[in-house]
Design an enzyme around this catalytic site. Structure first.
Site, mmCIF file in Angstrom:
data_model
loop_
_atom_site.group_PDB
_atom_site.id
_atom_site.type_symbol
_atom_site.label_atom_id
_atom_site.label_comp_id
_atom_site.label_asym_id
_atom_site.label_seq_id
_atom_site.Cartn_x
_atom_site.Cartn_y
_atom_site.Cartn_z
ATOM 1 N NE ARG A 106 -73.111 -84.054 16.959
ATOM 2 C CZ ARG A 106 -72.748 -84.770 18.026
ATOM 3 N NH1 ARG A 106 -72.818 -84.233 19.241
ATOM 4 N NH2 ARG A 106 -72.317 -86.016 17.906
ATOM 5 C CG HIS A 133 -69.603 -83.323 23.998
ATOM 6 N ND1 HIS A 133 -70.725 -82.517 23.916
ATOM 7 C CD2 HIS A 133 -69.994 -84.541 23.512
ATOM 8 C CE1 HIS A 133 -71.726 -83.211 23.408
ATOM 9 N NE2 HIS A 133 -71.306 -84.434 23.145
ATOM 10 C CD GLN A 136 -72.214 -87.054 27.020
ATOM 11 O OE1 GLN A 136 -72.837 -87.075 25.966
ATOM 12 N NE2 GLN A 136 -72.575 -87.771 28.072
ATOM 13 C CG ASP A 226 -66.095 -91.428 23.795
ATOM 14 O OD1 ASP A 226 -66.927 -92.131 23.191
ATOM 15 O OD2 ASP A 226 -65.922 -90.221 23.550
ATOM 16 C CB CYS A 266 -70.417 -89.776 25.971
ATOM 17 S SG CYS A 266 -69.084 -90.207 24.840
ATOM 18 N NE ARG A 294 -75.802 -84.083 26.186
ATOM 19 C CZ ARG A 294 -75.398 -84.302 24.938
ATOM 20 N NH1 ARG A 294 -74.906 -85.479 24.598
ATOM 21 N NH2 ARG A 294 -75.448 -83.344 24.028
#
Length: 311
Positions: A106, A133, A136, A226, A266, A294
């Site tokens: 990450r 991502h 996700q 987002d 998210c 997830r």
């Protein structure tokens, strides 16, 4: 002898439609067993390393829980490991991948993820970069499939910045036959090269961009937003608040959606900016289901990459 080349998950463009469907199939099986109290130890004694340059709740805990449920273990490496400071990326990842079975990264720059994949001898999984991502997006698309029964033919409406999550969702929609509609100011849209490449790889991809959020959400199965300012963009926060003021997902905007439409995010959310409390906490919101998925999707990704579950 040709050196072993592990399989990585850097972006959803790395996966075929059949591979995504296989991951979803494994996920369905493991999630059903989890609900019945069964945590199938598919990866006994396997070790997952999590190399994080950015803070996390969902990515870190969902991967650590997933690995524990699968019978393995995980090691979290933050600043104390000296990643990118004490030695080269190549040296770091060559050594680390000799100790563990897979690495989740990450990080701040997608180019670093690609460099890690070039030198690793175990699978590298993208846990978020500035460009992508994928875990996700897989969880989000799996959630939509749970809700609708199928994905092909449905519409995902994205309201806001064309950021890393939006990019991965567009890649997933292109692979799986969903229409992707984006409402965003002109200055915050996908790069021409990115869209051209995506359409060339997926000739049937139905993509539309508009500056009208109402137009975007009509007929959509899911309305997704987002934060307007992602990590690393803090200096742009005031400008972005002005530019996206007309793109807030609120009750008025959601009133233009079709019956059965859901709201997605998210997380974490900037409540009162990109979304209002009454929407994110309302009956159309599935943000907790997304977050829970997830873990289930990442269990499937780990089982698939590491050769378990008939992967």
């Amino acid at each position: 002898m040709t050196p072993f080349q592990p399989r990585h998950l850097l972006t959803l463009r790395n996966l075929s439609r059949a591979e995504i469907e296989r991951i979803f199939s494994i996920c369905e099986d493991l999630k059903a067993k989890f609900a019945a109290g069964v945590r199938e130890p598919l990866l006994p004694h396997r070790v997952l390393a999590l190399v994080f340059e950015k803070p996390s709740l969902r990515t870190r805990v969902s991967f650590e829980a997933a690995m524990a449920h699968l019978g393995g273990s995980s090691i979290f490496l933050g600043d104390d490991a000296g990643f990118g400071k004490r030695e080269t990326v190549a040296d770091f990842v060559r050594v680390l991948s000799s100790y563990v079975d897979a690495i989740v990264f990450r990080g701040k720059r997608h180019a670093v993820l690609e460099e890690m994949a070039e030198h690793a001898t175990c699978p590298i999984i993208n846990g978020l970069t500035d460009q992508s991502h994928p875990c996700q997006a897989l969880a989000d698309l799996f959630t939509m499939r749970e809700l609708a029964g199928k994905l092909a033919g449905h519409t995902l409406a994205w309201v806001g910045d064309a950021n890393n999550v939006a990019r991965s969702l567009a890649e997933g929609c292109a692979k799986l036959g969903l229409r992707f509609v984006m409402a965003t100011p002109e200055a915050y849209r996908f790069e021409t090269d990115f869209l051209a490449g995506l359409k060339a790889e997926n000739p049937g991809f139905d993509f539309e961009v508009t500056d009208d959020p109402i137009q975007a959400v009509r007929g959509a199965l899911a309305v997704y937003t987002d934060v307007w300012t992602s990590m690393g963009q803090e200096r742009e926060a005031e400008q972005r608040r002005r530019d996206f003021a007309a793109y807030q997902v609120n009750a008025a905007l959601m009133s233009h959606t079709q019956k059965g439409a859901v709201f997605m995010h998210c997380l974490p959310a900037k409540r009162g900016e990109e979304v209002t409390d009454d929407v994110i906490d309302g009956p159309q919101s599935v943000v907790v289901q997304q977050a829970a998925n997830r873990m289930h999707v990442q269990k499937a990704v780990l089982a698939w990459l590491l050769g378990s579950h008939g992967g």
